[in-house]
Design a protein around this motif. Structure first.
Motif, mmCIF file in Angstrom:
data_model
loop_
_atom_site.group_PDB
_atom_site.id
_atom_site.type_symbol
_atom_site.label_atom_id
_atom_site.label_comp_id
_atom_site.label_asym_id
_atom_site.label_seq_id
_atom_site.Cartn_x
_atom_site.Cartn_y
_atom_site.Cartn_z
ATOM 1 N N ALA A 287 0.824 -1.205 0.000
ATOM 2 C CA ALA A 287 0.000 0.000 0.000
ATOM 3 C C ALA A 287 0.860 1.258 0.000
ATOM 4 C CB ALA A 287 -0.906 0.005 1.228
ATOM 5 N N PRO A 288 0.339 2.375 -0.516
ATOM 6 C CA PRO A 288 1.063 3.647 -0.462
ATOM 7 C C PRO A 288 1.499 3.974 0.956
ATOM 8 C CG PRO A 288 -0.873 3.857 -1.851
ATOM 9 C CD PRO A 288 -0.954 2.511 -1.213
ATOM 10 N N GLY A 289 2.748 4.396 1.101
ATOM 11 C CA GLY A 289 3.289 4.743 2.405
ATOM 12 C C GLY A 289 3.966 3.603 3.121
ATOM 13 N N THR A 290 3.849 2.369 2.619
ATOM 14 C CA THR A 290 4.489 1.234 3.273
ATOM 15 C C THR A 290 6.004 1.381 3.256
ATOM 16 O OG1 THR A 290 2.699 -0.251 2.612
ATOM 17 C CG2 THR A 290 4.790 -1.272 3.222
ATOM 18 N N ARG A 291 6.621 1.223 4.420
ATOM 19 C CA ARG A 291 8.080 1.292 4.501
ATOM 20 C C ARG A 291 8.680 -0.053 4.134
ATOM 21 N NH1 ARG A 291 11.840 3.997 9.220
ATOM 22 N NH2 ARG A 291 13.852 3.425 8.294
ATOM 23 N N LEU A 292 9.630 -0.060 3.206
ATOM 24 C CA LEU A 292 10.264 -1.297 2.763
ATOM 25 C C LEU A 292 11.458 -1.620 3.647
ATOM 26 C CD1 LEU A 292 10.165 -0.805 -1.114
ATOM 27 C CD2 LEU A 292 8.501 -1.903 0.367
ATOM 28 N N TRP B 279 7.785 4.767 -8.477
ATOM 29 C CA TRP B 279 7.074 3.760 -7.688
ATOM 30 C C TRP B 279 7.380 3.891 -6.199
ATOM 31 C CZ3 TRP B 279 3.422 1.097 -10.109
ATOM 32 C CH2 TRP B 279 3.522 0.909 -11.498
ATOM 33 N N LEU B 280 8.622 4.285 -5.899
ATOM 34 C CA LEU B 280 9.068 4.391 -4.518
ATOM 35 C C LEU B 280 9.590 5.784 -4.234
ATOM 36 C CD1 LEU B 280 11.144 1.055 -4.223
ATOM 37 C CD2 LEU B 280 8.695 1.388 -3.769
ATOM 38 N N THR B 281 9.721 6.126 -2.968
ATOM 39 C CA THR B 281 10.366 7.365 -2.543
ATOM 40 C C THR B 281 11.438 7.015 -1.532
ATOM 41 O OG1 THR B 281 8.809 7.740 -0.713
ATOM 42 C CG2 THR B 281 8.243 8.700 -2.853
ATOM 43 N N ALA B 282 12.480 7.827 -1.475
ATOM 44 C CA ALA B 282 13.572 7.602 -0.531
ATOM 45 C C ALA B 282 13.978 8.933 0.067
ATOM 46 C CB ALA B 282 14.768 6.944 -1.229
ATOM 47 N N ARG B 283 13.910 8.991 1.406
ATOM 48 C CA ARG B 283 14.310 10.204 2.111
ATOM 49 C C ARG B 283 15.226 9.846 3.261
ATOM 50 N NH1 ARG B 283 9.188 13.558 3.882
ATOM 51 N NH2 ARG B 283 10.898 14.875 4.656
ATOM 52 N N GLN B 284 16.214 10.700 3.500
ATOM 53 C CA GLN B 284 17.143 10.471 4.580
ATOM 54 C C GLN B 284 16.391 10.422 5.915
ATOM 55 O OE1 GLN B 284 20.387 9.922 4.102
ATOM 56 N NE2 GLN B 284 20.766 9.557 6.283
ATOM 57 N N GLY B 285 16.584 9.349 6.662
ATOM 58 C CA GLY B 285 15.939 9.213 7.960
ATOM 59 C C GLY B 285 14.554 8.587 7.903
ATOM 60 N N SER B 286 13.969 8.495 6.712
ATOM 61 C CA SER B 286 12.636 7.923 6.581
ATOM 62 C C SER B 286 12.643 6.593 5.869
ATOM 63 C CB SER B 286 11.717 8.904 5.847
ATOM 64 O OG SER B 286 10.409 8.396 5.746
ATOM 65 N N GLY B 287 13.762 6.227 5.275
ATOM 66 C CA GLY B 287 13.864 4.971 4.569
ATOM 67 C C GLY B 287 13.204 5.009 3.198
ATOM 68 N N THR B 288 13.022 3.841 2.621
ATOM 69 C CA THR B 288 12.400 3.704 1.300
ATOM 70 C C THR B 288 10.952 3.281 1.487
ATOM 71 O OG1 THR B 288 14.525 3.030 0.370
ATOM 72 C CG2 THR B 288 12.550 2.557 -0.929
ATOM 73 N N ARG B 289 10.051 4.014 0.855
ATOM 74 C CA ARG B 289 8.617 3.752 1.014
ATOM 75 C C ARG B 289 7.941 3.687 -0.342
ATOM 76 N NH1 ARG B 289 6.728 4.735 6.280
ATOM 77 N NH2 ARG B 289 8.292 5.691 7.653
ATOM 78 N N VAL B 290 6.758 3.074 -0.357
ATOM 79 C CA VAL B 290 5.934 3.072 -1.556
ATOM 80 C C VAL B 290 5.396 4.486 -1.762
ATOM 81 C CG1 VAL B 290 3.863 2.124 -2.632
ATOM 82 C CG2 VAL B 290 5.306 0.655 -1.210
ATOM 83 N N ALA B 291 5.495 4.972 -2.979
ATOM 84 C CA ALA B 291 5.082 6.340 -3.272
ATOM 85 C C ALA B 291 3.589 6.530 -3.020
ATOM 86 C CB ALA B 291 5.412 6.693 -4.723
ATOM 87 N N ALA B 292 3.238 7.683 -2.498
ATOM 88 C CA ALA B 292 1.847 7.955 -2.143
ATOM 89 C C ALA B 292 0.941 7.998 -3.355
ATOM 90 C CB ALA B 292 1.752 9.275 -1.377
ATOM 91 N N ARG B 293 1.489 8.328 -4.531
ATOM 92 C CA ARG B 293 0.628 8.440 -5.705
ATOM 93 C C ARG B 293 0.386 7.104 -6.390
ATOM 94 N NH1 ARG B 293 3.136 8.506 -10.623
ATOM 95 N NH2 ARG B 293 5.412 8.486 -10.647
ATOM 96 N N ALA B 294 1.084 6.078 -5.947
ATOM 97 C CA ALA B 294 0.864 4.770 -6.562
ATOM 98 C C ALA B 294 -0.523 4.256 -6.215
ATOM 99 C CB ALA B 294 1.921 3.773 -6.098
#
Length: 501
Positions: free
Chosen positions: A49-54, A83-98
């Motif tokens: 789901a969108p927002g899921t942390r991998l 498909w994914l987003t990556a931010r320092q300190g937040s890890g890699t997550r499923v993109a919200a727009r997916a």
């Protein structure tokens, strides 16, 4: 060291990582391409789901048995594709727009199960059968849970034998003896997952012992009759006279057991008269039968004439069943049976095969809640609150709808509103237009009532149906609405009755 973790932080990240099922086998273009394809498909179909942390690249690489760079490159590719987003300190997550792909059969809307009457999307819910869920004692229950878990022995979290935790059986023995007059040694108590679970266990035991018939009240929950029928038992309705169940007719039924609500008949609200209580017990002694006592709302009595449990007349021929579904919440799925000695071993054997035992943590929490006095305090406060609601219902109907009468009000969380002949259909139709959910009494009559849980008790009687001995009436659950909605629900009920009676 053989372990190649670079930092303690990376080790903590690995330990906190979520499990992620991905199939990277069979790829003809290499593991990296297979991993990208599997991740993309998981996001596209909505499995991720969108927002899921991998998982971190190191953790996922270890799980899949691939090089860390393979995972890092796959993540980078999917970040670049959006498909994914990556931010320092937040890890890699499923993109919200997916968004999940909806094609073919998956695009068809999955039908929702029919709502239970108590969950019906009405503006005002006055259906009987549940307490005000907003008044669940969350803070007190959480505190009891913390104390119970702190004190619980390690064995409480292993495999459990039948009967329930001894802590709860001891607490219930003291409470039931004190509050309901039940003869309740801990060894006689079997904890179960609510009343229906207990009734199902007893039905299986009775059938195995050769029982064929169970007598039932002429008004009651069709769900209970259906449960008995599903266990292979034939239900036989008792006669009805002078506004009460005629237990003197039990010998003529050929039954091996009888299901009664003696303290507060559901739904008519009439307690079983003393001579009729005695007749039921006398029959059980003479016939070797058993009375199944449904004490569903015994805590909520508002007059000065308490009605004790029938079980106290003969503990060896009455099985007492209780539950917290009215006093606390039906969502807890916690109940109990106080059984005659001859039934204990058979019930234990059947319960050992049950797939729906009550949760140990909830058992321990309820035991602590009872022992600490929290349960008594909660019930006393609830009793006063529901009594005020009942008094307001009676007063408002007397003022605004004088052609109706209200009965069954000495106890419980519901009342019976008796209507002038020929008005029930119009009342129910207008109630639906007002967004008001109320049940008709006839839906609970044997042979006419709904047999399935979740059936519509608010629908008018079928054409040509003759009213039963109780006549045309509504069953109004004044305990169900949250406090802030009760005035509106009562006003809607008065408008309906003013206009149609």
């Amino acid at each position: 060291m053989a372990d190649s973790w670079a930092t303690s932080r990376e080790l903590r990240d690995f330990q906190r990582s979520l499990d992620l099922h991905l199939d990277v086998r069979g790829g003809t273009r290499g593991t990296g391409a297979a991993l990208i394809r599997a991740l993309r498909e998981a996001v596209r179909t909505g499995r991720l789901a969108p927002g899921t942390r991998l998982p971190s690249s190191r953790a996922l690489a270890a799980d899949l048995g691939v090089a860390r760079n393979t995972v890092a490159d796959a993540y980078a590719e999917l970040v670049a594709e959006g498909w994914l987003t990556a931010r320092q300190g937040s890890g890699t997550r499923v993109a919200a727009r997916a968004r999940p792909r909806r094609t073919g059969a998956a695009a068809a809307r999955v039908p929702e199960p029919p709502p239970h009457p108590l969950d019906r999307r009405a503006t005002y819910n006055l259906l009987p059968g549940a307490p005000d869920s907003a008044r669940f004692p969350r803070a007190a229950w959480a505190a009891a849970a913390r104390r119970a878990l702190t004190a619980a022995p390690s064995a409480a979290f292993g495999h459990q034998g039948p009967g329930g935790r001894v802590e709860l059986r001891r607490a219930l023995a003291g409470y039931l003896a004190r509050a309901r007059g039940v003869y309740a040694e801990p060894e006689r108590i079997v904890v179960c997952a609510g009343f229906t679970s207990g009734l199902r266990l007893l039905a299986e035991v009775l059938r195995a012992e050769g029982a064929r018939r169970v007598a039932v009240e002429p008004y009651g929950l069709g769900l209970h009759r259906r449960l008995l029928a599903d266990a292979g038992l034939r239900t036989v309705p008792l006669p009805y006279d002078d506004g009460c169940v005629a237990t003197a007719a039990l010998p003529a039924t050929g039954a091996h057991a009888v299901l009664l609500t003696p303290a507060h008949q559901f739904p008519t609200g009439v307690p079983l008269a003393p001579e009729r209580r005695a007749a039921a017990v006398d029959w059980a002694r003479a016939a070797g039968g058993v009375v199944l006592e449904d004490d569903y709302d015994g805590e909520f009595r508002y007059d000065r004439q308490p009605v004790g449990a029938l079980q106290s007349l003969d503990p060896e021929h009455v099985a007492h069943l209780g539950t917290v579904s009215k006093s606390l919440s039906p969502a807890l799925r916690l109940g109990w049976m106080v059984l005659p000695g001859r039934l204990l071993r058979a019930v234990h054997a059947v319960q050992a095969l049950s797939r729906t035992p009550p949760g140990v943590v909830d058992q321990l929490t309820l035991a602590e809640f009872v022992e600490s006095g929290g349960y008594d305090r909660h019930v006393r406060a609830a009793r006063q609150r529901y009594r005020r609601r009942r008094d307001r219902l009676v007063a408002e109907l007397a003022r605004r709808a004088p052609r109706v009468t209200v009965t069954g009000i000495a106890a419980g969380l519901h009342a019976v509103v008796r209507l002038p002949p020929g008005t029930e259909g119009r009342v129910l139709a207008r109630a639906a237009r007002e967004g008001l959910a109320v049940a008709r009494l006839g839906a609970y009559e044997y042979g006419k009532g709904a047999w399935e849980e979740g059936a519509d008790f608010t629908a008018p009687a079928p054409p040509g149906e003759v009213p039963g001995p109780e006549g045309e009436a509504l069953v109004v659950g004044y305990g169900t609405p949250p406090e802030h909605l009760y005035p509106g629900a009562l006003a809607a009920l008065c408008r309906v009755l003013e206009a149609e009676t």
